[in-house]
Design an enzyme around this catalytic site. Structure first.
Site, PDB file in Angstrom:
ATOM      1  CG  ASP A  31     -67.769   1.120 -51.613  1.00 18.08           C
ATOM      2  OD1 ASP A  31     -66.686   1.570 -51.157  1.00 18.08           O
ATOM      3  OD2 ASP A  31     -68.887   1.376 -51.134  1.00 18.08           O
ATOM      4  CB  ALA A  32     -67.114  -1.225 -57.957  1.00 26.07           C
ATOM      5  CD  GLU A  33     -59.851  -2.160 -58.100  1.00 27.88           C
ATOM      6  OE1 GLU A  33     -60.614  -2.416 -59.041  1.00 27.88           O
ATOM      7  OE2 GLU A  33     -58.660  -2.527 -58.069  1.00 27.88           O
ATOM      8  CB  SER A  80     -63.235  -0.012 -12.863  1.00 29.73           C
ATOM      9  OG  SER A  80     -62.868  -0.053 -11.514  1.00 29.73           O
ATOM     10  CG  LEU A  81     -61.157   4.703 -15.497  1.00 29.05           C
ATOM     11  CD1 LEU A  81     -61.714   5.418 -16.711  1.00 29.05           C
ATOM     12  CD2 LEU A  81     -59.734   5.176 -15.210  1.00 29.05           C
ATOM     13  CD  GLU A 112     -56.973   8.394 -23.471  1.00 26.88           C
ATOM     14  OE1 GLU A 112     -57.790   7.451 -23.386  1.00 26.88           O
ATOM     15  OE2 GLU A 112     -55.741   8.240 -23.488  1.00 26.88           O
ATOM     16  CE  LYS A 114     -65.630   5.960 -17.827  1.00 27.78           C
ATOM     17  NZ  LYS A 114     -66.679   5.035 -18.269  1.00 27.78           N
ATOM     18  CG  ASP A 116     -71.920   4.756 -22.647  1.00 27.90           C
ATOM     19  OD1 ASP A 116     -71.527   3.772 -21.987  1.00 27.90           O
ATOM     20  OD2 ASP A 116     -73.008   5.308 -22.463  1.00 27.90           O
ATOM     21  CE1 TYR A 224     -59.263   1.729 -22.836  1.00 30.19           C
ATOM     22  CE2 TYR A 224     -60.946   2.613 -24.290  1.00 30.19           C
ATOM     23  CZ  TYR A 224     -60.575   1.765 -23.276  1.00 30.19           C
ATOM     24  OH  TYR A 224     -61.497   0.942 -22.700  1.00 30.19           O
ATOM     25  CE  LYS A 313     -69.578   8.065 -15.857  1.00 29.20           C
ATOM     26  NZ  LYS A 313     -69.869   7.049 -14.861  1.00 29.20           N
ATOM     27  CB  CYS A 407    -111.304  19.506 -27.522  1.00 30.45           C
ATOM     28  SG  CYS A 407    -110.007  20.734 -27.261  1.00 30.45           S
ATOM     29  CB  CYS A 410    -112.807  24.192 -27.452  1.00 30.69           C
ATOM     30  SG  CYS A 410    -112.722  22.901 -28.698  1.00 30.69           S
ATOM     31  CB  CYS A 425    -109.551  19.453 -30.944  1.00 34.24           C
ATOM     32  SG  CYS A 425    -110.674  20.852 -30.868  1.00 34.24           S
ATOM     33  CB  CYS A 431    -110.213  24.776 -30.308  1.00 31.55           C
ATOM     34  SG  CYS A 431    -109.170  24.039 -29.043  1.00 31.55           S
TER      35      CYS A 431
HETATM   36  S1  IVH Z   1     -58.658   3.508 -19.585  1.00 31.70           S
HETATM   37  C1  IVH Z   1     -57.242   2.728 -16.154  1.00 31.70           C
HETATM   38  N1  IVH Z   1     -59.690   5.091 -21.415  1.00 31.70           N
HETATM   39  O1  IVH Z   1     -64.168   3.027 -18.917  1.00 31.70           O
HETATM   40  C2  IVH Z   1     -57.868   1.738 -16.976  1.00 31.70           C
HETATM   41  N2  IVH Z   1     -61.123   3.551 -20.311  1.00 31.70           N
HETATM   42  O2  IVH Z   1     -64.447   2.774 -15.948  1.00 31.70           O
HETATM   43  C3  IVH Z   1     -59.229   2.090 -17.434  1.00 31.70           C
HETATM   44  N3  IVH Z   1     -63.442   3.613 -21.085  1.00 31.70           N
HETATM   45  O3  IVH Z   1     -63.789  -0.398 -18.579  1.00 31.70           O
HETATM   46  C4  IVH Z   1     -59.318   2.045 -18.877  1.00 31.70           C
HETATM   47  N4  IVH Z   1     -63.148   5.196 -22.603  1.00 31.70           N
HETATM   48  O4  IVH Z   1     -64.459   0.439 -20.835  1.00 31.70           O
HETATM   49  C5  IVH Z   1     -59.920   4.118 -20.517  1.00 31.70           C
HETATM   50  N5  IVH Z   1     -60.453   6.536 -23.070  1.00 31.70           N
HETATM   51  C6  IVH Z   1     -60.677   5.557 -22.179  1.00 31.70           C
HETATM   52  C7  IVH Z   1     -61.962   4.987 -21.993  1.00 31.70           C
HETATM   53  C8  IVH Z   1     -62.136   3.988 -21.044  1.00 31.70           C
HETATM   54  C9  IVH Z   1     -64.020   4.359 -22.035  1.00 31.70           C
HETATM   55  C10 IVH Z   1     -64.141   2.629 -20.242  1.00 31.70           C
HETATM   56  C11 IVH Z   1     -63.509   1.270 -20.263  1.00 31.70           C
HETATM   57  C12 IVH Z   1     -63.330   0.886 -18.825  1.00 31.70           C
HETATM   58  C13 IVH Z   1     -64.156   1.888 -18.099  1.00 31.70           C
HETATM   59  C14 IVH Z   1     -63.529   2.213 -16.778  1.00 31.70           C
END
Ligand code: IVH
Length: 674
Positions: A31-33, A80-81, A112, A114, A116, A224, A313, A407, A410, A425, A431
């Site tokens: 880290d120092a470098e 979304s998924l 992959e 998922k 959070d 991703y 999920k 207590c 007891c 107690c 007890c």
């Molecule tokens: S793919 C098809 N890959 O999940 C397009 N999403 O419910 C969707 N998420 O808003 C994105 N890990 O925030 C994808 N390996 C992953 C993911 C991922 C988390 C989240 C992402 C998205 C939500 C969809």
């Protein structure tokens, strides 16, 4: 050297070190470098502002606060998924894909984690990071460029070659569990409000108008997907694209695998679910994506979700329920613990109907009342806990919780010393709750390890008056036990046999089994090794005790208090007279030298004999450092059952790997018997 040339070279080095450190997890220089190079670049840039570029490593420290976030329209919507909640849902998904493609033959899926965290879109123009945006409603998000620029694992300039002129990369910004824990500990120290979970922490950190605040938060990213592209072409599979992203300097999750059928996909889900709590960051499921981009475009999407991907999920780790009552439990040392009786709720894969509230400070801090609606969190094997009260759902007749004066078991007086959070107690061995807890502890695996003496049996024995102290165990007869519920002659004989066997023990187990406050397995071990006999430990004064490794003033006070009680000395004498014995070893000074000093161990997977916490304590007692992550400087990785990514990494780095059996042998070599 020409200044321009020096700046270029400094940036080159810093970018490379940064990449090795944050993306490859494999630091190249101390880290120092790094700090030295960084300081030099900052100096030049402040004297010659005309030399500053947006991709300079100095631009990650944050900038003056914004007035507000501006809106960004996504070139391509951020989707979304759809969700799967069981194996059948997943099989149905694969079937739908195959049907729509009219049975295309072999087909692959990317699998992959998922993550959070918070989804982001990163825009690169001519290989330079130019804009970052949140997902927003999928069509329009917010411009968080200044904040995202401060995240060290987001490349400000792409590596390698062959990238499109304009490219939008998508990924998830997360806060690791260790970063979250550290941040929260520091926040509490300062008197600030801690974040509830890593996801909120990541979101809160990205929502700062002052990017210097974001810069101070431990954020990370995994990429991703690729979104909008202009002038350039990319690999035609998800697998190929992830590889390109890696080559261009993005962090891509190392847990991503490829599967060819539902059986493999389900196995992936089961594997990741099982290792979920070892991953270092939070995930809430796995995502499957059809590997071929051409197939993806044929499949298209329904409303906001693609037909070519699905999220399987994990069982929720947080749920809401109501507090039906709060009762007070009495522990081994008389500690009075409030326990919430909950309306049973399914969370993290199990049904939870109780949650500890720890002590009255905790009750007051959260202001929990009987009748309240609360959020329960359960992660892995961790005990479920109440994380929050939903005050706006509080019924008018909700009842406040008060500490009982006596207590509940007891009837003895309950006292709460001023400087302690825990009320106790005062009944001692009078007890029954304390008696039961002390016998259970004495019989437990790390102590006398009495096979077959479970909690229910102990409770019955105490209720029936068969035992009053741990010493009474060794007076039990087969007839006493055979007269108890669900105990035949055979099992009674087996239990007596197990009690007999337990007499051959070690001083460390015996000491630990006595249940002296604050004397855990590691402390018991240090006392046994360094003082050698029970006689010496009993008669040691505070000064002598404090010479023992890791024994401080508080433990010392508890040890002295324990042995100053005549009834405790009597119990020990009775146990020894009954035949409890251990090999006598000379107290050895050389062991205090800590033979594993300077060595770093990483524990991974399930250790069935001792568990990771004990293994850690034993190793630390011998002077070793126990770390959570594998690097080139790790001396040894101990791999238990189902070890995962840490094992893979150790193999890749050529770090020596041993199994649990070898660990036990190693500990024994230095006089530690787990
Ligand atoms: S793919 C098809 N890959 O999940 C397009 N999403 O419910 C969707 N998420 O808003 C994105 N890990 O925030 C994808 N390996 C992953 C993911 C991922 C988390 C989240 C992402 C998205 C939500 C969809």
């Amino acid at each position: 050297m020409e200044l321009v040339e020096e700046v270029r070279s400094l940036r080159e080095s810093l970018i490379e070190h940064n990449y090795q450190y944050y993306v490859m997890d494999d630091p190249t220089v101390p880290d120092a470098e790094y700090d030295r190079l960084f300081k030099r670049l900052t100096e030049i840039e402040s004297e010659h502002p005309e030399l500053v570029t947006p991709d300079s490593p100095t631009q990650r420290v944050g900038d003056v606060p914004l007035e507000g976030f501006s809106q960004v329209a996504h070139h391509q919507p951020m989707l979304s998924l759809g969700n799967a909640f069981n194996d059948q849902d997943l099989e149905d998904f694969v079937r739908r894909v195959l049907d729509r493609l009219s049975n295309p033959g072999p087909i692959g899926f990317a699998c992959e984690p998922k993550l959070d965290g918070i989804a982001v879109s990163l825009l690169y123009e001519r290989g330079i990071f130019s804009r970052a945006a949140t997902r927003g409603d999928g069509q329009t998000g917010e411009d968080i460029t200044a904040n995202v620029r401060t995240i060290s694992s987001v490349p400000l300039r792409l590596r390698g070659s062959g990238h499109p002129l304009v490219m939008e990369v998508r990924g998830e910004i997360i806060m690791t569990r260790s970063g979250f824990d550290k941040y929260n500990a520091a926040a509490l120290e300062r008197g600030d409000k801690p974040f509830e979970n890593p996801r909120n922490a990541a979101a809160g950190s990205l929502r700062q108008l002052d990017s210097r605040i974001t810069a101070s938060r431990p954020l990370d990213i995994y990429c991703y997907a690729v979104g909008h592209v202009d002038q350039g072409s990319l690999a035609e599979t998800q697998q190929g694209r992830l590889q390109q992203l890696r080559e261009w300097g993005f962090r891509v999750n190392p847990e991503i695998r490829f599967a060819g059928n539902p059986t493999e996909m389900i196995a992936y889900h089961a594997d990741i679910l099982q290792r979920r709590n070892d991953l270092g960051y939070e995930i809430d499921g796995v995502v499957y994506k059809v590997d071929s981009l051409e197939m993806q475009s044929r499949l298209g999407q329904v409303s906001r979700a693609p037909r070519w991907a699905i999220a399987y999920k994990f069982p929720a780790q947080e749920e809401m329920t109501t507090v039906n009552d709060v009762e007070f439990q009495v522990g081994r040392t008389g500690s009075i613990t409030p326990v919430a009786r909950l309306e049973p709720v399914h969370v993290g894969g199990v049904t939870v109907s109780n949650a500890t509230l720890h002590n009255m400070d905790e009750v007051e801090r959260m202001d929990v009342r009987v009748g309240d609606t609360v959020v329960i969190h359960r992660a892995g094997d961790v005990i479920p806990k109440i994380v929050r009260v939903l005050a706006d759902r509080r019924p008018p007749d909700a009842r406040r919780i008060t500490l009982p004066d006596v207590c509940p078991v007891c009837g003895s007086e309950v006292l709460r010393p001023e400087d302690e959070a825990v009320a106790r107690c005062t009944g001692g061995l009078f007890c029954q709750a304390q008696t039961k807890a002390s016998v259970k502890h004495f019989a437990s695996r790390g102590a006398m390890d009495i096979d077959g003496l479970g909690d229910k049996l102990v409770e019955q024995m105490v209720d029936l008056g068969l035992i009053q102290t741990i010493a009474d165990l060794y007076d039990l007869k087969v007839e006493d036990i055979a007269s108890m519920d669900r105990m035949g002659g055979k099992s009674a004989a087996n239990l007596i046999e197990a009690i007999e066997t337990s007499k051959e023990t070690t001083l460390q187990r015996f000491l630990y089994g006595l249940g002296i406050r604050e004397v855990g397995e590691a402390t018991a071990l240090n006392l046994a090794r360094e003082l050698g006999t029970i006689g010496r430990i009993q008669s040691a004064d505070e000064d002598q005790l404090q010479t023992v490794t890791e024994v401080g003033p508080i433990v010392t006070r508890h040890i002295v208090a324990f042995f100053s009680q005549q009834h405790n000395r009597d119990v020990i004498e009775r146990l020894v007279n009954a035949g409890v014995n251990w090999p006598v070893t000379e107290p050895s000074a050389e062991i205090t030298e800590q033979p594993l000093q300077g060595r770093t161990f990483v524990l991974t997977g399930t250790l069935s004999t001792m568990g990771r916490n004990d293994a850690k304590a034993f190793l630390q007692t011998l002077g070793a450092t126990v770390s959570g992550s594998v690097s080139k400087s790790t001396s040894t990785v101990v791999a238990g059952e189902n070890a995962g990514s840490k094992l893979v990494k150790a193999e890749a780095l050529g770090v020596p790997i041993i199994d649990e059996e070898s660990l036990i042998a190693l500990l024994k070599e230095y006089g530690v018997t787990p």
